[in-house]
Design an enzyme around this catalytic site. Structure first.
Site, PDB file in Angstrom:
ATOM      1  N   GLU A 202      52.996  77.682  41.694  1.00 21.44           N
ATOM      2  CA  GLU A 202      53.861  78.445  40.786  1.00 21.44           C
ATOM      3  C   GLU A 202      53.735  79.953  41.036  1.00 21.44           C
ATOM      4  O   GLU A 202      54.724  80.675  41.002  1.00 21.44           O
ATOM      5  CB  GLU A 202      53.529  78.112  39.328  1.00 21.44           C
ATOM      6  CG  GLU A 202      53.908  76.697  38.930  1.00 21.44           C
ATOM      7  CD  GLU A 202      55.408  76.412  39.040  1.00 21.44           C
ATOM      8  OE1 GLU A 202      56.217  77.146  38.466  1.00 21.44           O
ATOM      9  OE2 GLU A 202      55.773  75.424  39.720  1.00 21.44           O
TER      10      GLU A 202
ATOM     11  N   HIS B 115      55.112  74.530  32.859  1.00 14.52           N
ATOM     12  CA  HIS B 115      55.475  74.293  34.259  1.00 14.52           C
ATOM     13  C   HIS B 115      55.522  75.641  34.988  1.00 14.52           C
ATOM     14  O   HIS B 115      54.929  75.795  36.039  1.00 14.52           O
ATOM     15  CB  HIS B 115      56.815  73.561  34.360  1.00 14.52           C
ATOM     16  CG  HIS B 115      57.141  73.118  35.750  1.00 14.52           C
ATOM     17  ND1 HIS B 115      57.679  71.905  36.069  1.00 14.52           N
ATOM     18  CD2 HIS B 115      56.976  73.733  36.938  1.00 14.52           C
ATOM     19  CE1 HIS B 115      57.820  71.797  37.373  1.00 14.52           C
ATOM     20  NE2 HIS B 115      57.401  72.906  37.922  1.00 14.52           N
TER      21      HIS B 115
ATOM     22  N   HIS C  10      57.078  81.509  42.349  1.00 13.86           N
ATOM     23  CA  HIS C  10      57.794  82.225  41.281  1.00 13.86           C
ATOM     24  C   HIS C  10      57.090  83.512  40.842  1.00 13.86           C
ATOM     25  O   HIS C  10      57.741  84.511  40.560  1.00 13.86           O
ATOM     26  CB  HIS C  10      57.954  81.319  40.053  1.00 13.86           C
ATOM     27  CG  HIS C  10      58.594  79.998  40.337  1.00 13.86           C
ATOM     28  ND1 HIS C  10      59.957  79.853  40.549  1.00 13.86           N
ATOM     29  CD2 HIS C  10      58.077  78.746  40.456  1.00 13.86           C
ATOM     30  CE1 HIS C  10      60.242  78.567  40.764  1.00 13.86           C
ATOM     31  NE2 HIS C  10      59.121  77.876  40.721  1.00 13.86           N
TER      32      HIS C  10
HETATM   33  P1  5GP Z   1      58.959  74.239  41.139  1.00 16.76           P
HETATM   34  O1  5GP Z   1      58.798  74.226  42.645  1.00 16.76           O
HETATM   35  O2  5GP Z   1      60.390  74.030  40.716  1.00 16.76           O
HETATM   36  O3  5GP Z   1      58.315  75.389  40.468  1.00 16.76           O
HETATM   37  O4  5GP Z   1      58.170  73.002  40.608  1.00 16.76           O
HETATM   38  C1  5GP Z   1      58.398  71.776  41.160  1.00 16.76           C
HETATM   39  C2  5GP Z   1      57.168  71.264  41.771  1.00 16.76           C
HETATM   40  O5  5GP Z   1      56.168  71.183  40.778  1.00 16.76           O
HETATM   41  C3  5GP Z   1      57.340  69.888  42.364  1.00 16.76           C
HETATM   42  O6  5GP Z   1      56.933  69.908  43.705  1.00 16.76           O
HETATM   43  C4  5GP Z   1      56.416  69.038  41.526  1.00 16.76           C
HETATM   44  O7  5GP Z   1      55.846  68.027  42.278  1.00 16.76           O
HETATM   45  C5  5GP Z   1      55.412  70.044  41.066  1.00 16.76           C
HETATM   46  N1  5GP Z   1      54.671  69.674  39.897  1.00 16.76           N
HETATM   47  C6  5GP Z   1      55.106  69.346  38.665  1.00 16.76           C
HETATM   48  N2  5GP Z   1      54.049  69.042  37.877  1.00 16.76           N
HETATM   49  C7  5GP Z   1      52.940  69.212  38.644  1.00 16.76           C
HETATM   50  C8  5GP Z   1      51.550  69.083  38.419  1.00 16.76           C
HETATM   51  O8  5GP Z   1      51.081  68.760  37.327  1.00 16.76           O
HETATM   52  N3  5GP Z   1      50.742  69.344  39.465  1.00 16.76           N
HETATM   53  C9  5GP Z   1      51.197  69.741  40.683  1.00 16.76           C
HETATM   54  N4  5GP Z   1      50.318  69.996  41.662  1.00 16.76           N
HETATM   55  N5  5GP Z   1      52.488  69.868  40.939  1.00 16.76           N
HETATM   56  C10 5GP Z   1      53.340  69.619  39.925  1.00 16.76           C
END
Ligand code: 5GP
Length: 246
Positions: A117, A64, A121
């Site tokens: 990401e 992730h 991040h």
């Molecule tokens: P964070 O913002 O905490 O780094 O990650 C959360 C985001 O990652 C959420 O908006 C979620 O929809 C997204 N996310 C999780 N898995 C996937 C994926 O496989 N593809 C995409 N495009 N977004 C993802």
């Protein structure tokens, strides 16, 4: 130019080059390496009416992200708005990223997740010399995904993906922590009332040595195990947990 002028010039140059990261808001203390059980994540996306195709290929722990974080607050996020994701910087590792850091949401470019990401991040992680480029950030993700091969770790304890067999959450957490030698955050979702394992967060210091980051962090600081479209919470111990197989 006298010595004093040279010194002043050097100081100005130094503060200019590092100015992106001396902003206090962009400081961070440790890293959270987060992996997702793609099969469960996909089920939840579908539940939330975002299209994800349930394929066998999703029976894996995908990356992730690598998230800089602080003890007393989450983040920082989006540390350099001018440092946009550039696909060509990771051209040589893209096929590996497609396997290990997949975007499982349909109808979006495969680079979408990486872009999100990196900009949220990665631009903050980049204050660390070992992560100070897109290539280093994404390569580190691949390296950590290989090192923390959760499927293998769990399999070693007889915990394998299954449609029928639920597992004891205590056993799952104990198995992961025996490997990481640290307290980890283990996240679940509920799909139709059933608890499913979906996320594991392993915390590391800036030398990538594991440090404790248990559920108390998530509770204390609120947001570690939550993101807008998938509702992840610290897994409950008292209910059967599915490590779902597609
Ligand atoms: P964070 O913002 O905490 O780094 O990650 C959360 C985001 O990652 C959420 O908006 C979620 O929809 C997204 N996310 C999780 N898995 C996937 C994926 O496989 N593809 C995409 N495009 N977004 C993802």
């Amino acid at each position: 130019m006298n010595l004093l002028q040279v010194g002043i010039l050097l100081l100005v140059a130094l503060s200019y080059t590092s100015s992106k990261y001396i902003d206090k808001d962009n400081e961070w203390e440790y890293l959270v390496f987060t992996q997702t059980w793609s099969a469960a994540s996909c089920m939840e996306f579908n539940h939330e009416h975002r299209s994800c195709t349930l394929e066998k290929d999703l029976n894996k722990w995908g990356i992730h992200g690598i998230w800089p974080n602080n003890e007393d607050k989450t983040g920082p996020f989006f540390c350099d708005h001018s440092w946009k994701f550039n696909e060509s910087a990771i051209a040589d590792i893209e096929s590996e990223l497609d396997k290990r850091w997949p975007n499982i949401i349909n109808d979006t470019p495969h680079t979408n997740f990486w872009k999100h990401e990196w900009e949220k991040h990665g631009t903050c992680a980049a204050s660390l010399e070992t992560l100070n480029s897109e290539h280093k950030y994404f390569s580190k993700g691949i390296e950590l995904n290989k090192m923390w091969d959760l499927a293998k770790v769990l399999e070693g304890a007889g915990i394998v993906p299954s449609k029928e067999t639920p597992y004891d959450m205590r056993n799952i957490k104990k198995t992961i922590e025996a490997k990481s030698q640290s307290a980890s955050n283990v996240g679940c979702i509920k799909v139709d009332g059933v608890q499913m394992l979906v996320q594991v967060e392993i915390c590391m210091n800036k030398q990538f040595e594991t440090i404790d980051c248990d559920d108390s962090h998530a509770n204390k600081h609120g947001k570690l195990l939550w993101f807008p479209n998938i509702k992840v919470y610290p897994c409950g111990y008292d209910e059967p947990t599915y490590y779902v197989l597609i």
